[in-house]
Scaffold this motif. Structure first.
Motif, short mmCIF file in Angstrom:
data_model
loop_
_atom_site.label_atom_id
_atom_site.label_comp_id
_atom_site.label_asym_id
_atom_site.label_seq_id
_atom_site.Cartn_x
_atom_site.Cartn_y
_atom_site.Cartn_z
N PHE A 197 -11.49 -38.42 -56.23
CA PHE A 197 -11.94 -38.62 -57.31
C PHE A 197 -11.50 -37.34 -58.47
N MET A 198 -11.94 -36.06 -58.00
CA MET A 198 -11.60 -34.91 -58.65
C MET A 198 -10.16 -34.83 -58.60
N ALA A 199 -9.30 -35.07 -57.75
CA ALA A 199 -7.93 -35.02 -57.83
C ALA A 199 -7.27 -35.93 -58.96
N LEU A 200 -7.79 -36.96 -59.10
CA LEU A 200 -7.19 -37.95 -60.06
C LEU A 200 -7.78 -37.60 -61.29
N VAL A 201 -8.95 -37.02 -61.50
CA VAL A 201 -9.44 -36.55 -62.76
C VAL A 201 -8.76 -35.23 -63.26
N THR A 202 -8.40 -34.44 -62.54
CA THR A 202 -7.57 -33.26 -62.69
C THR A 202 -6.19 -33.57 -63.03
N HIS A 203 -5.43 -34.44 -62.16
CA HIS A 203 -3.91 -34.80 -62.79
C HIS A 203 -4.21 -35.46 -64.15
N PHE A 204 -4.99 -36.50 -64.70
CA PHE A 204 -4.88 -37.19 -65.77
C PHE A 204 -5.56 -36.47 -66.99
N LEU A 205 -6.54 -35.51 -66.70
CA LEU A 205 -7.08 -34.86 -67.89
C LEU A 205 -6.82 -33.47 -68.12
N VAL A 206 -6.41 -32.77 -66.94
CA VAL A 206 -5.97 -31.37 -67.11
C VAL A 206 -4.34 -31.36 -67.00
N GLY A 207 -3.79 -32.31 -66.41
CA GLY A 207 -2.09 -32.36 -66.31
C GLY A 207 -1.58 -31.56 -65.25
N LEU A 208 -2.23 -31.13 -64.46
CA LEU A 208 -1.55 -30.53 -63.30
C LEU A 208 -0.79 -31.57 -62.48
N ASP A 209 0.20 -31.09 -61.71
CA ASP A 209 0.75 -31.92 -60.73
C ASP A 209 0.20 -32.42 -59.78
N TRP A 210 0.39 -33.53 -59.27
CA TRP A 210 -0.35 -34.13 -58.06
C TRP A 210 -0.77 -33.26 -56.89
N THR A 211 0.00 -32.30 -56.39
CA THR A 211 -0.38 -31.48 -55.13
C THR A 211 -1.32 -30.71 -55.64
N THR A 212 -1.22 -29.89 -56.82
CA THR A 212 -2.33 -28.89 -57.27
C THR A 212 -3.66 -29.57 -57.48
N SER A 213 -3.48 -31.03 -57.99
CA SER A 213 -4.63 -31.82 -58.53
C SER A 213 -5.27 -32.02 -57.32
N PHE A 214 -4.62 -32.34 -56.05
CA PHE A 214 -5.37 -32.71 -54.98
C PHE A 214 -6.14 -31.16 -54.22
N LEU A 215 -5.38 -30.14 -54.77
CA LEU A 215 -5.50 -28.96 -54.12
C LEU A 215 -7.01 -28.60 -54.73
N VAL A 216 -7.14 -28.88 -56.05
CA VAL A 216 -8.40 -28.53 -56.83
C VAL A 216 -9.46 -29.35 -56.34
N GLY A 217 -9.09 -30.76 -55.82
CA GLY A 217 -10.20 -31.57 -55.57
C GLY A 217 -10.68 -30.86 -54.11
N ALA A 218 -9.74 -30.40 -53.26
CA ALA A 218 -10.26 -29.89 -51.75
C ALA A 218 -11.02 -28.63 -51.97
N VAL A 219 -10.68 -27.94 -53.14
CA VAL A 219 -11.47 -26.64 -53.45
C VAL A 219 -12.92 -27.00 -53.73
#
Length: 420
Positions: free
Chosen positions: A101-123
């Motif tokens: 869920f955090m990766a999806l929110v990061t990608h669509f709201l912040v605009g980071l690429d998919w890999t970095t968005s999933f990285l934020v979700g993992a952190v």
């Protein structure tokens, strides 16, 4: 030395206000966070700390290790074997849901690429018990709830690290030349678990030799020596130090209850000092420029992470369990982002991947908001379970009527997390 003076002043203020903090939403964690921000380059300019300063990663790493080591001692293995399903649900379903869920929110709201968005979700997936110790450390709070939060937050730090490392390697070229493979990461986890079990067993076995043994006043130093050796060995061998710390605390408490009892007051105090130092240093990174660099979409992602993603993920994972509705809601709320996320966020920044700075800014602001929100609400929520005498302040009952535990004593000394 300026940093040492600032830490001493902040510690004195925190101790003097801890009684007030225990009765209100005031948080000494918040005091250290704000204190670090005030003396940094963003305001008074008394200390100069940047995210790549070695003191940042060292203090966060030490604080997380110390907290996990002492938290592991609170895990009763026989009870865990009998009630493993709820922590397993939180780790096996709730944590992956929060990650996605955090990766999806990061990608669509912040605009980071998919890999970095999933990285934020993992952190941001790991939770931290430090800012909810008025819940975790109180014997009056239902045991299932305390065990769920303690075990979940103790283990998920180690589970998140391999995912973080793999995603950093996949996100693009790194400035550090970081290489990670599933086999290497699995080996580091296994080695951390092995060291965490073997070292306490070895130390406990030495004490039983006829010619060996510690005199009473030195007994608390045996677990401390074990922890120091474990910390250094993990960093020398690249074993996972966080999984090692938590498993070592649990193993030590299981094989040597007397060592646990003698070390607990000292361990809690050392963990508090390490935590406060890390909060002060992390606070120094929270400059106006950092908050200004985060977009409106980033702030929306932070709010969703704290108020929706964690609560919804855990509530979904606990569907069908026997935990009461109140306990589920409390467990769902207390998903604070703490020192594990700080350490992993610094790994992201220092890796030099293409969107490292944007990812770290989002992570740092989310951690700061989480610390404020969770460390300021644990005491009021603890009182919903009729927790009284939280800071050793008379409430009309005889002190002898209040159950005392080592955790209670430590919390009374520093005012709970509402006082942390």
């Amino acid at each position: 030395m300026v940093l040492v003076v600032v830490f001493g002043v902040a510690l004195l203020v925190a101790v003097l206000l801890s009684g007030l903090a225990a009765r209100t939403v005031l948080s000494t964690s918040f005091l250290f966070l704000v204190g670090g921000a005030l003396v940094s380059d963003g305001f008074l300019g008394l200390i100069h700390i940047t995210p790549d300063s070695e003191i940042v990663s060292v203090t966060a790493d030490l604080a997380l290790f110390a907290v996990l080591f002492t938290d592991g001692m609170h895990v009763a293995l026989p009870k865990l074997r009998a009630n493993w399903r709820n922590p397993a649900r939180a780790l096996g379903l709730g944590m992956p849901l929060a990650f996605v869920f955090m990766a999806l929110v990061t990608h669509f709201l912040v605009g980071l690429d998919w890999t970095t968005s999933f990285l934020v979700g993992a952190v941001l997936a790991p939770t931290d018990p430090v800012f909810a110790s008025a819940i975790v450390g109180r014997s009056e709070v239902p045991a299932k709830l305390r065990q769920l939060l303690n075990v979940e937050s103790g283990i998920n730090d180690g589970l998140a690290l391999p995912v973080v490392m793999l995603l950093i390697a996949a996100a693009g070229p790194t400035a550090t030349g970081l290489e990670a493979s599933p086999g290497k990461i699995a080996l580091e986890l296994l080695l951390g678990l092995l060291l965490g079990v073997v070292l306490p067993l070895f130390a406990g076995g030495l004490v039983r030799f006829r010619l060996l043994g510690a005199e009473p006043k030195l007994q608390p130093l045996l677990p401390l020596a074990t922890g120091i050796i474990l910390y250094a060995t993990c960093h020398l061998t690249h074993a996972n130090p966080y999984l090692a710390a938590f498993s070592a605390g649990a193993a030590l408490a299981h094989v040597s209850p007397e060592a646990k009892a003698s070390f607990e007051p000292l361990g809690e105090a050392l963990a508090e000092l390490a935590k406060f130092a890390a909060l002060l240093v992390f606070g120094a990174l929270l400059t106006p420029r950092l908050f200004g660099d985060l977009s409106l979409g980033g702030y929306a992602a932070v709010i969703l992470a704290i108020f929706l993603i964690r609560p919804a993920s855990l509530l979904l994972s606990l569907l069908g369990t026997t935990i009461s509705r109140k306990e589920k809601l409390v467990a769902a709320w207390f998903g604070p982002k703490g020192f594990a996320s700080v350490v992993y966020g610094l790994l992201v920044l220092q890796s030099g991947i293409p969107q490292a700075k944007e990812a770290f800014t989002l992570i740092a602001v989310c951690i700061a908001f989480s610390i404020i929100a969770h460390s300021s609400t644990d005491v009021p929520i603890a009182r919903a379970f009729d927790v009284e005498d939280l800071a050793g302040i008379p409430d009309g009952r005889d002190d002898a009527d209040v159950p005392k535990t080592p955790q209670t004593t430590a919390l009374q000394a520093h005012g709970g997390t509402g006082g942390t």
